[in-house]
Design an enzyme around this catalytic site. Sequence first.
Site, mmCIF file in Angstrom:
data_model
loop_
_atom_site.group_PDB
_atom_site.id
_atom_site.type_symbol
_atom_site.label_atom_id
_atom_site.label_comp_id
_atom_site.label_asym_id
_atom_site.label_seq_id
_atom_site.Cartn_x
_atom_site.Cartn_y
_atom_site.Cartn_z
ATOM 1 N N ASP A 6 35.395 58.910 18.622
ATOM 2 C CA ASP A 6 34.704 57.864 19.393
ATOM 3 C C ASP A 6 34.528 56.590 18.575
ATOM 4 O O ASP A 6 34.152 55.557 19.132
ATOM 5 C CB ASP A 6 33.337 58.374 19.887
ATOM 6 C CG ASP A 6 32.499 58.974 18.772
ATOM 7 O OD1 ASP A 6 32.937 59.964 18.169
ATOM 8 O OD2 ASP A 6 31.417 58.434 18.485
ATOM 9 N N ASN A 7 34.794 56.653 17.292
ATOM 10 C CA ASN A 7 34.715 55.463 16.447
ATOM 11 C C ASN A 7 36.102 54.979 16.039
ATOM 12 O O ASN A 7 36.256 54.306 15.022
ATOM 13 C CB ASN A 7 33.859 55.754 15.212
ATOM 14 C CG ASN A 7 32.411 56.017 15.564
ATOM 15 O OD1 ASN A 7 31.928 55.580 16.619
ATOM 16 N ND2 ASN A 7 31.706 56.723 14.708
HETATM 17 P P1 AMP Z 1 27.609 56.816 16.233
HETATM 18 O O1 AMP Z 1 27.676 58.072 15.442
HETATM 19 O O2 AMP Z 1 26.669 55.804 15.657
HETATM 20 O O3 AMP Z 1 28.964 56.256 16.489
HETATM 21 O O4 AMP Z 1 26.978 57.180 17.657
HETATM 22 C C1 AMP Z 1 27.349 58.345 18.327
HETATM 23 C C2 AMP Z 1 26.718 58.409 19.700
HETATM 24 O O5 AMP Z 1 25.305 58.410 19.618
HETATM 25 C C3 AMP Z 1 27.086 57.256 20.622
HETATM 26 O O6 AMP Z 1 27.233 57.765 21.920
HETATM 27 C C4 AMP Z 1 25.893 56.361 20.523
HETATM 28 O O7 AMP Z 1 25.744 55.547 21.673
HETATM 29 C C5 AMP Z 1 24.763 57.367 20.412
HETATM 30 N N1 AMP Z 1 23.586 56.791 19.761
HETATM 31 C C6 AMP Z 1 23.450 56.475 18.464
HETATM 32 N N2 AMP Z 1 22.228 55.962 18.215
HETATM 33 C C7 AMP Z 1 21.557 55.948 19.389
HETATM 34 C C8 AMP Z 1 20.238 55.535 19.802
HETATM 35 N N3 AMP Z 1 19.360 55.012 18.940
HETATM 36 N N4 AMP Z 1 19.918 55.675 21.106
HETATM 37 C C9 AMP Z 1 20.781 56.193 21.989
HETATM 38 N N5 AMP Z 1 22.035 56.594 21.656
HETATM 39 C C10 AMP Z 1 22.418 56.481 20.390
HETATM 40 MG MG MG Z 2 30.079 54.997 17.510
#
Ligand code: AMP
Ligand code: MG
Length: 490
Positions: A250-251
């Site tokens: 997803d990244n």
């Molecule tokens: P990441 O690992 O930062 O790429 O995020 C992974 C997933 O977690 C994505 O779907 C983000 O939208 C979600 N996410 C991360 N931080 C938050 C937050 N504070 N509130 C809601 N969703 C989050």
């Molecule tokens: Mg992300």
Amino acid sequence: MSIRLPLQYTYAELPEALFARLDPTPVAAPRLVRLNVPLAEALGLDPAALASAEGVAVLAGSRVPDGAAPMALAYAGHQFGQFVPRLGDGRAILLGEVVGRDGQRRDIQLKGSGRTPYSRGGDGRAALGPVLREYVVSEAMAALGVPTTRALAAVTTGEWVYREAALPGAVLARVAASHIRVGTFQYAAAQGDLDALRALADHAIARHDPAAAEAANPYRAFLDGVVARQASLVARWLLIGFIHGVMNTDNTSVSGETIDYGPCAFMDEYDPRTVFSSIDHMGRYAYGNQPRIMHWNLVRLAEALLPLLDADEERAVAAAKASLGAFSDLYHAAYLDGLRRKLGLAEAREEDAALAQDLLTLMAEARADFTLTFRRLSDAAEGDDAALRGMFADAAGLEAWLARWRARLEAEPMASGARAAAMRGANPVYIPRNHLVEAVIEAAVSREDFAPFEQLVDVLARPFEEWAGLERYATPPQPEERVTQTFCGT
Ligand code: AMP
Ligand code: MG
């Protein structure tokens, strides 16, 4: 005054399963930290309007511009190898698309803009520290010539977000060629919705691979395009010592831009096993693993695309394998090409890979600073190798390597000043070293002092020009300044 932004929504033409329409959640007291004026201008936006009270309210998500119809995008993803069928923009909202002065369509996304249907347990908010980190590092990457999302603005919200501690909240306005991830395709595929999958692929082709639309098999050509872009991207990461930190699917963007700066970091001492991320216990996303992981992520993309590649499953798998099979050669060619530029070589010779590798081995043994070694090697091209020598305890090993390098340079006669200049254009002096990034975050978060952040952004905008007085920004951390762990951007 009522602010107007020329926002468009081609993504909204896709099947509704792929997104949710909603507005960002207003915040208490938006305050502009920094607006990226040259980027705003390149996008055809009016920086003065964006910096006005109303513009800042828009950048904070407190105000929706007239005619805007923001949306959160759905996606899935493999996180550390585990498939999660529903992630999506849990703390981000696509404000809209703009077509810049260069004719390119780009997304403007607000990150930290409140809860969405994809938030799961999260608060939809972002803390100031990660927002500043993403601003600093993504803009530095752009200046280093690496494809990346950009930072249009950072604003504080006047609200607290609660992590291990209460932290000031912030919103990052991020610009991307698109926010279509490998995980977006995985989401459509996991829904078993072939129409949505095809519509998404056609949309991605129109945005990122318009030539593929004319190919005999457009979806194969699209996959080839993503494979080529990601092979080149990960080579560039390695060539500047960048560690993404969370290379989940997803990244990983199909545009080939670096996206989602979470626990990312630049390596100081050269060691291919380097990991900074506090959540990467197994070293899955270590510096030297990144090409392998990128290939793994691309296999996941190919799997999602299988139904589009061919109606016959065997032929679809064969097409996917052929496309993925190109990754390794493309990556190695891009990496070696970059190493040659770092060594001051314009021509390709058989022995170059070993020459470069032997320097890296010496660097690993000496725990030499990655960035500084290549920068001082650029000085050595003009005969000044004292600083370089000072970095290696094994004088004889370095001596022998320098003799080989000089012999190799003689095969490509060039004025030494011109060679050193070319090398300095490939070997940055200023990178967003972790201890520098942490220091500007600390000043902003605990003292509301944004001056160090502003200075760091300005220095990193010209990473290849060395200036007297800025030595502090070029120097590896002192032992007490070392940062060994970085944390996710939540
Ligand atoms: P990441 O690992 O930062 O790429 O995020 C992974 C997933 O977690 C994505 O779907 C983000 O939208 C979600 N996410 C991360 N931080 C938050 C937050 N504070 N509130 C809601 N969703 C989050
Ligand atoms: Mg992300």
